[in-house]
Scaffold this active site. Structure first.
Site: not given
Ligand code: S3P
Length: 440
Positions: A173, A321
């Site tokens: 993440s 996403d």
């Molecule tokens: C994001 C990280 C992702 C993505 C989100 C935006 C970011 O989430 O799904 O739309 O800007 O760091 P996760 O870190 O929960 O995977």
């Protein structure tokens, strides 16, 4: 504010997408430009800023903490940085709406500021897991309380100092990685984060752009607390996650030929292109260049027959996403598409595995959800009425599905498209999607 449940899309079946267009600015980079610009010394000028509800929630949060921010006007934002210790406690809780990125990154950025404040969000954000950020912050000595269920509101309490940690991410993440790194700016010592799979690295790139020293060694990134950020100019590329709907729409709709301009091509975000190409998509990359430390290119995509594939698991975090759109591509492909290793989709703005499977089944597609993915048999998409569950990416994906359905698709609960893609209806309509927005 518009009621979120009463905007519906009516997507008429058929059509093709043609021409050239630029989708709005990258959401992840827009959030980070406000965050780092606010903490910097000097004035940061941003162009191409996403004027969507999510990034505006971040912008408003910093205004509430005393930062003078001009704009946005035609994607231009001017941020008068207050320095690393210049934020003020807001008078009221910071309402971050639907935006998980705002909440998770702010929890880290604010944990060591010595401020007492609360972060809130809408019903969807208030049901998403927050212990993934509060746990590493606790290890750093922060006090960030959740509800008993581990969800927002988050209450951040002042602590005298934070200590650096060496943290191995339990989930792939970028939000958790960024949260820990942003808290690390305020920690005593060197904070390191190691990830099990590469996730988007916009925080790392932008920190370097603001002059903050960072050590990157494979899957590990480290920074020393106590430094400062120097204002800079940021040109936000078009969001590849918004371009994704068009990459899929063009690929599935016979006669389509579209060029998407100035698309962010960060290698931690390009899974959509890799996966679509494996399925047989015709995507031509040209005019590759770098803007402010981020790779950008123009993408010409033409209709091509798609085939079902087993999606490589290493592509999952790089396209995290884009799966709602990819499920639509799979529904139009010949043969079976299998996704595994994507359980994170269940904790996005909606449970994207269940909500997409329900919608596709309603439209007559053989889509079987699994705990960590989906199995889809390509075939004919029929018309019908589906529910986006207030999830922007699901609404836009089903709108694109109408290009290949044999009847109109009605989509409920679409107001949140404005969180990431304001004017989707106009931009997609100009390209040839037969989309009407219905109110009430
Ligand atoms: C994001 C990280 C992702 C993505 C989100 C935006 C970011 O989430 O799904 O739309 O800007 O760091 P996760 O870190 O929960 O995977």
């Amino acid at each position: 504010m518009l009621s979120h449940s009463n905007i519906r899309f009516h997507a008429r079946s058929g059509g093709a997408l043609k021409g050239r267009l630029r989708v709005p600015g990258d959401k992840s980079i827009s959030h980070r430009s406000i965050m780092l610009g606010s903490l910097a010394e000097g004035t940061t000028h941003v162009s191409g800023f996403l004027e969507g509800e999510d990034s505006l929630a971040t912008l408003n949060a910093f205004r509430q903490m005393g930062v003078n921010i001009e704009g946005p006007e035609n994607g231009r934002v001017v941020i008068c940085g207050v320095g690393m210790h210049g934020l003020k406690a807001p008078q009221t809780p910071l309402d971050l709406g639907n935006s998980g990125t705002s909440m998770r990154l702010l929890s880290g950025l604010l944990a060591g500021q010595g401020l007492d404040l609360t972060l809130t969000g809408d019903a969807s954000l208030s049901s998403r897991p927050m212990r993934r950020v509060t746990e590493p912050l606790r290890l750093m000595g922060a006090r960030v309380d959740t509800t008993d269920a581990g969800t927002a509101p988050l209450h951040i309490r002042p602590v005298p100092s934070l200590k650096a940690i060496d943290y191995e991410l339990p989930v792939a993440s970028a939000q958790v990685k960024s949260c820990v790194l942003l808290a690390g700016l305020y920690a005593d010592g060197v904070t390191c984060v190691t990830e099990s799979a590469p996730t988007r690295d916009h925080t790392e790139r932008m920190l370097q752009g603001f002059g903050y020293a960072l050590q990157r060694d494979g899957s590990r990134v480290c920074l020393k607390g106590g430094g400062k950020l120097i204002a800079c100019d940021i040109d936000v590329p078009a969001d590849i996650s918004s371009a994704a709907f068009f990459l899929v729409g063009v690929s599935i709709a016979p006669g389509s030929d579209l060029t998407l301009e100035h698309v962010g091509m960060n290698p931690t975000r390009d899974g959509i292109i890799n996966i679509l190409r494996l399925m047989g998509a015709d995507i031509e990359v040209s005019n590759e260049r770098s803007v402010g430390g981020e790779p950008v290119a123009d993408l010409r995509v033409r209709h091509a027959p798609l085939k079902g594939i087993r999606i490589p698991e290493d592509q999952v975090p790089l396209a995290i996403d884009e799966f709602p759109a990819l499920f639509v591509a799979a529904a139009c492909a010949e043969g079976e598409t299998v996704l595994t290793g994507a359980e994170e989709l269940r904790v996005k703005e909606s449970d994207r595995i269940q909500v997409m499977a329900d919608g596709l089944q309603t439209l007559g597609v053989d889509a079987r959800p699994t705990p960590d993915g989906m199995i889809i048999q390509g075939g004919q998409i029929h018309g019908g009425e589906v529910d986006s569950h207030g999830d922007h990416r699901i609404a836009m994906s089903f709108a694109m599905a109408a290009l290949r359905s044999d009847g109109d698709i009605h989509i409920r609960d679409c107001a949140n498209v404005n969180t990431s893609f304001p004017a989707f209806d106009r931009i997609a309509g100009d390209a040839g999607l037969k989309l009407e927005v219905e109110h009430g």
